[in-house]
Design a protein around this motif. Structure first.
Motif, PDB file in Angstrom:
ATOM      1  N   VAL A 169       0.965  -1.222  -0.136  1.00  0.00           N
ATOM      2  CA  VAL A 169      -0.019  -0.181  -0.057  1.00  0.00           C
ATOM      3  C   VAL A 169       0.988   1.172  -0.058  1.00  0.00           C
ATOM      4  O   VAL A 169       1.455   1.770   0.945  1.00  0.00           O
ATOM      5  CB  VAL A 169      -0.950  -0.052   1.252  1.00  0.00           C
ATOM      6  CG1 VAL A 169      -1.849   1.281   1.303  1.00  0.00           C
ATOM      7  CG2 VAL A 169      -1.850  -1.155   1.227  1.00  0.00           C
ATOM      8  N   VAL A 170       0.869   1.972  -1.163  1.00  0.00           N
ATOM      9  CA  VAL A 170       1.627   3.301  -1.047  1.00  0.00           C
ATOM     10  C   VAL A 170       1.030   4.555  -0.813  1.00  0.00           C
ATOM     11  O   VAL A 170       1.484   5.574  -0.762  1.00  0.00           O
ATOM     12  CB  VAL A 170       2.388   3.353  -2.651  1.00  0.00           C
ATOM     13  CG1 VAL A 170       3.351   2.065  -2.813  1.00  0.00           C
ATOM     14  CG2 VAL A 170       1.451   3.266  -3.702  1.00  0.00           C
ATOM     15  N   ALA A 171      -0.366   4.348  -0.617  1.00  0.00           N
ATOM     16  CA  ALA A 171      -1.152   5.397  -0.465  1.00  0.00           C
ATOM     17  C   ALA A 171      -2.471   4.990   0.190  1.00  0.00           C
ATOM     18  O   ALA A 171      -3.032   4.232  -0.028  1.00  0.00           O
ATOM     19  CB  ALA A 171      -1.617   6.683  -1.477  1.00  0.00           C
ATOM     20  N   ALA A 172      -3.159   5.677   1.112  1.00  0.00           N
ATOM     21  CA  ALA A 172      -4.108   5.405   1.834  1.00  0.00           C
ATOM     22  C   ALA A 172      -4.914   6.545   2.499  1.00  0.00           C
ATOM     23  O   ALA A 172      -4.234   7.485   2.764  1.00  0.00           O
ATOM     24  CB  ALA A 172      -3.972   4.535   2.751  1.00  0.00           C
ATOM     25  N   GLN A 173      -6.323   6.624   2.623  1.00  0.00           N
ATOM     26  CA  GLN A 173      -6.970   7.877   3.273  1.00  0.00           C
ATOM     27  C   GLN A 173      -8.284   7.071   3.840  1.00  0.00           C
ATOM     28  O   GLN A 173      -8.918   6.214   3.139  1.00  0.00           O
ATOM     29  CB  GLN A 173      -7.419   8.799   2.259  1.00  0.00           C
ATOM     30  CG  GLN A 173      -8.071   9.992   2.970  1.00  0.00           C
ATOM     31  CD  GLN A 173      -7.872  11.245   2.166  1.00  0.00           C
ATOM     32  OE1 GLN A 173      -6.902  11.527   1.889  1.00  0.00           O
ATOM     33  NE2 GLN A 173      -8.907  12.108   2.366  1.00  0.00           N
ATOM     34  N   SER A 174      -8.662   7.296   4.981  1.00  0.00           N
ATOM     35  CA  SER A 174      -9.507   6.621   5.875  1.00  0.00           C
ATOM     36  C   SER A 174     -10.736   7.411   5.524  1.00  0.00           C
ATOM     37  O   SER A 174     -10.864   8.784   5.318  1.00  0.00           O
ATOM     38  CB  SER A 174      -9.094   6.457   7.411  1.00  0.00           C
ATOM     39  OG  SER A 174      -8.290   5.855   7.414  1.00  0.00           O
ATOM     40  N   SER A 175     -11.909   6.659   5.907  1.00  0.00           N
ATOM     41  CA  SER A 175     -13.094   7.173   5.604  1.00  0.00           C
ATOM     42  C   SER A 175     -13.435   8.144   6.999  1.00  0.00           C
ATOM     43  O   SER A 175     -12.762   8.044   7.891  1.00  0.00           O
ATOM     44  CB  SER A 175     -14.313   6.026   5.743  1.00  0.00           C
ATOM     45  OG  SER A 175     -15.686   6.736   5.672  1.00  0.00           O
ATOM     46  N   LYS A 176     -14.492   9.068   6.877  1.00  0.00           N
ATOM     47  CA  LYS A 176     -14.933   9.709   7.932  1.00  0.00           C
ATOM     48  C   LYS A 176     -16.003   9.252   8.682  1.00  0.00           C
ATOM     49  O   LYS A 176     -16.367   9.492   9.922  1.00  0.00           O
ATOM     50  CB  LYS A 176     -15.183  11.369   7.521  1.00  0.00           C
ATOM     51  CG  LYS A 176     -14.267  11.864   6.858  1.00  0.00           C
ATOM     52  CD  LYS A 176     -14.518  13.525   6.264  1.00  0.00           C
ATOM     53  CE  LYS A 176     -13.425  14.042   5.766  1.00  0.00           C
ATOM     54  NZ  LYS A 176     -13.812  15.550   4.912  1.00  0.00           N
ATOM     55  N   VAL A 202      -0.268  -6.574   2.035  1.00  0.00           N
ATOM     56  CA  VAL A 202      -1.607  -7.433   1.921  1.00  0.00           C
ATOM     57  C   VAL A 202      -1.436  -8.435   0.907  1.00  0.00           C
ATOM     58  O   VAL A 202      -0.758  -8.359   0.026  1.00  0.00           O
ATOM     59  CB  VAL A 202      -2.821  -6.302   1.781  1.00  0.00           C
ATOM     60  CG1 VAL A 202      -2.964  -5.370   2.940  1.00  0.00           C
ATOM     61  CG2 VAL A 202      -2.870  -5.770   0.532  1.00  0.00           C
ATOM     62  N   ALA A 203      -2.062  -9.417   1.204  1.00  0.00           N
ATOM     63  CA  ALA A 203      -1.899 -10.705   0.499  1.00  0.00           C
ATOM     64  C   ALA A 203      -2.913 -10.747  -0.893  1.00  0.00           C
ATOM     65  O   ALA A 203      -3.884  -9.854  -0.960  1.00  0.00           O
ATOM     66  CB  ALA A 203      -2.564 -11.865   1.078  1.00  0.00           C
ATOM     67  N   TYR A 248     -12.962  -5.600  -9.343  1.00  0.00           N
ATOM     68  CA  TYR A 248     -12.713  -6.972  -8.571  1.00  0.00           C
ATOM     69  C   TYR A 248     -13.057  -6.831  -7.110  1.00  0.00           C
ATOM     70  O   TYR A 248     -13.420  -5.581  -6.604  1.00  0.00           O
ATOM     71  CB  TYR A 248     -11.040  -7.127  -8.561  1.00  0.00           C
ATOM     72  CG  TYR A 248     -10.553  -7.210  -9.961  1.00  0.00           C
ATOM     73  CD1 TYR A 248     -10.480  -8.466 -10.434  1.00  0.00           C
ATOM     74  CD2 TYR A 248     -10.093  -6.163 -10.703  1.00  0.00           C
ATOM     75  CE1 TYR A 248      -9.870  -8.690 -11.915  1.00  0.00           C
ATOM     76  CE2 TYR A 248      -9.747  -6.202 -12.001  1.00  0.00           C
ATOM     77  CZ  TYR A 248      -9.608  -7.374 -12.466  1.00  0.00           C
ATOM     78  OH  TYR A 248      -9.207  -7.471 -13.816  1.00  0.00           O
ATOM     79  N   GLU A 249     -13.294  -7.745  -6.538  1.00  0.00           N
ATOM     80  CA  GLU A 249     -13.975  -7.663  -5.241  1.00  0.00           C
ATOM     81  C   GLU A 249     -13.619  -8.858  -4.213  1.00  0.00           C
ATOM     82  O   GLU A 249     -12.949  -9.962  -4.687  1.00  0.00           O
ATOM     83  CB  GLU A 249     -15.543  -7.890  -5.382  1.00  0.00           C
ATOM     84  CG  GLU A 249     -16.293  -7.781  -4.019  1.00  0.00           C
ATOM     85  CD  GLU A 249     -17.831  -7.869  -4.561  1.00  0.00           C
ATOM     86  OE1 GLU A 249     -18.630  -7.263  -3.632  1.00  0.00           O
ATOM     87  OE2 GLU A 249     -18.232  -8.768  -5.471  1.00  0.00           O
ATOM     88  N   THR A 250     -13.435  -8.264  -2.914  1.00  0.00           N
ATOM     89  CA  THR A 250     -13.374  -9.361  -1.667  1.00  0.00           C
ATOM     90  C   THR A 250     -14.538  -9.221  -0.714  1.00  0.00           C
ATOM     91  O   THR A 250     -14.901  -8.060  -0.461  1.00  0.00           O
ATOM     92  CB  THR A 250     -12.019  -9.499  -1.211  1.00  0.00           C
ATOM     93  OG1 THR A 250     -11.889  -8.178  -0.721  1.00  0.00           O
ATOM     94  CG2 THR A 250     -10.961  -9.811  -1.945  1.00  0.00           C
ATOM     95  N   ARG A 251     -15.102 -10.199  -0.314  1.00  0.00           N
ATOM     96  CA  ARG A 251     -16.353 -10.004   0.627  1.00  0.00           C
ATOM     97  C   ARG A 251     -15.751 -10.924   1.824  1.00  0.00           C
ATOM     98  O   ARG A 251     -15.927 -12.234   1.983  1.00  0.00           O
ATOM     99  CB  ARG A 251     -17.379 -10.503   0.259  1.00  0.00           C
ATOM    100  CG  ARG A 251     -18.076  -9.873  -0.936  1.00  0.00           C
ATOM    101  CD  ARG A 251     -19.610 -10.416  -1.140  1.00  0.00           C
ATOM    102  NE  ARG A 251     -20.138 -10.077  -2.700  1.00  0.00           N
ATOM    103  CZ  ARG A 251     -21.198 -10.232  -3.172  1.00  0.00           C
ATOM    104  NH1 ARG A 251     -22.260 -11.008  -2.208  1.00  0.00           N
ATOM    105  NH2 ARG A 251     -21.485  -9.791  -4.192  1.00  0.00           N
ATOM    106  N   GLY A 252     -15.330 -10.218   2.661  1.00  0.00           N
ATOM    107  CA  GLY A 252     -14.865 -10.831   4.146  1.00  0.00           C
ATOM    108  C   GLY A 252     -13.662 -11.971   4.023  1.00  0.00           C
ATOM    109  O   GLY A 252     -13.314 -12.768   4.906  1.00  0.00           O
ATOM    110  N   GLU A 253     -13.058 -11.736   2.883  1.00  0.00           N
ATOM    111  CA  GLU A 253     -11.632 -12.565   2.919  1.00  0.00           C
ATOM    112  C   GLU A 253     -10.529 -12.051   3.354  1.00  0.00           C
ATOM    113  O   GLU A 253      -9.535 -13.082   3.777  1.00  0.00           O
ATOM    114  CB  GLU A 253     -11.525 -12.823   1.241  1.00  0.00           C
ATOM    115  CG  GLU A 253     -12.524 -13.201   0.318  1.00  0.00           C
ATOM    116  CD  GLU A 253     -12.610 -13.185  -1.068  1.00  0.00           C
ATOM    117  OE1 GLU A 253     -11.601 -13.441  -1.465  1.00  0.00           O
ATOM    118  OE2 GLU A 253     -13.519 -12.862  -1.728  1.00  0.00           O
ATOM    119  N   GLY A 254     -10.378 -10.913   3.498  1.00  0.00           N
ATOM    120  CA  GLY A 254      -9.155 -10.390   4.378  1.00  0.00           C
ATOM    121  C   GLY A 254      -9.666 -10.010   5.842  1.00  0.00           C
ATOM    122  O   GLY A 254      -8.762  -9.992   6.548  1.00  0.00           O
ATOM    123  N   THR A 255     -10.631  -9.587   6.003  1.00  0.00           N
ATOM    124  CA  THR A 255     -11.302  -9.097   7.403  1.00  0.00           C
ATOM    125  C   THR A 255     -12.729  -9.370   7.309  1.00  0.00           C
ATOM    126  O   THR A 255     -13.550  -9.059   6.550  1.00  0.00           O
ATOM    127  CB  THR A 255     -11.010  -7.507   7.743  1.00  0.00           C
ATOM    128  OG1 THR A 255      -9.503  -7.290   7.387  1.00  0.00           O
ATOM    129  CG2 THR A 255     -11.525  -7.422   8.970  1.00  0.00           C
TER     130      THR A 255
END
Length: 246
Positions: free
Chosen positions: A113-120, A133-134, A189-196
């Motif tokens: 992850v080279v850049a990230a921003q959290s939701s409010k 991340v995998a 692409y999508e993941t549903r509950g696969e990482g968390t």
């Protein structure tokens, strides 16, 4: 048509020779490796020495690079255009969707992850810049793998054991490859509950300066499902904006 400058090519070739030989070299050594006259090589090495890119031993009078080139490369890397674009992309994503956004690249056996921003939102997913991340358990990873030829994607998945991160993590390689094909056809692409558990991620990918990159929106599954179509439009719009021409 731009003109090639031989002196610039030769200066860079000096460092390539040092990288290959991994030892101190005399002027005659370098001249031989570069296939140039001793006098021409002497002028080149003297110039690089005067500029602080080479040191010279006092006894043998041999040359070797100083740390200056490394330091300049480090400073350039700190302001990598890819990271700058990544920051701009996640800012746009978070602003338009108000979900946590991330921007990733391939880092050998995982996604970095080279850049990230959290939701409010009070309930949100948080990424850390530099986090890895995998491939198999993240939308970022699947989006990146899908840009690779099938053989390369398969090799990337086989380099390490695919860990069962949650009960929903898919570890069967054939199933993952089928997901990648499905994602290519629909463009996301999508993941549903696969990482968390309880978390869904949507991602798109493309190339920036020839390098595979991906970007995602991540949040609680219920909210992500409710806003799926809107979030996909945001991802695709930002992808077109940030990766235009690549």
């Amino acid at each position: 048509m731009p003109t090639l400058i031989p002196a610039a090519s030769r200066a860079l070739a000096v460092f390539e020779v040092f990288a290959r030989e991994k030892r101190e070299l005399s002027n005659s050594d370098m001249a031989r490796f570069l296939s140039v006259a001793d006098s021409s090589c002497s002028d080149l090495l003297h110039t690089l020495h005067s500029l602080g890119y080479l040191m010279r031993t006092s006894r043998t009078r041999r040359f070797y690079p100083t740390g200056r080139l490394h330091e300049i490369a480090r400073q350039i890397a700190e302001n990598d255009p890819l990271t700058t674009v990544g920051r701009e992309a996640v800012e746009l994503l978070a602003e338009r969707a108000n979900e946590s956004a991330s921007f990733g690249i391939i880092d050998t056996t995982a996604v970095k992850v080279v850049a990230a921003q959290s939701s409010k939102h009070p309930l949100r997913y948080i990424f850390d810049v530099g986090e890895r991340v995998a491939f198999h358990a993240s939308a970022l990873g699947k989006a990146l793998l899908a840009l690779l030829p099938r053989e390369e994607a398969l090799a990337a998945l086989q380099r390490r054991t695919l860990r069962q991160v949650t009960p929903h993590t898919i570890t069967n390689i054939d199933q993952i490859l089928a997901q990648l094909e499905q994602g290519r056809e629909r463009g996301w692409y999508e993941t549903r509950g696969e990482g968390t558990e309880g978390v869904t991620a949507l991602a798109v990918s493309g190339r920036l300066g020839g390098q595979p990159v991906s970007m995602s929106l991540v949040g609680p599954t219920e909210r992500m499902e409710r806003n799926r179509e809107a979030y996909l439009r945001v991802l695709q719009d930002v992808r077109r904006t940030m990766l235009a021409g690549d």
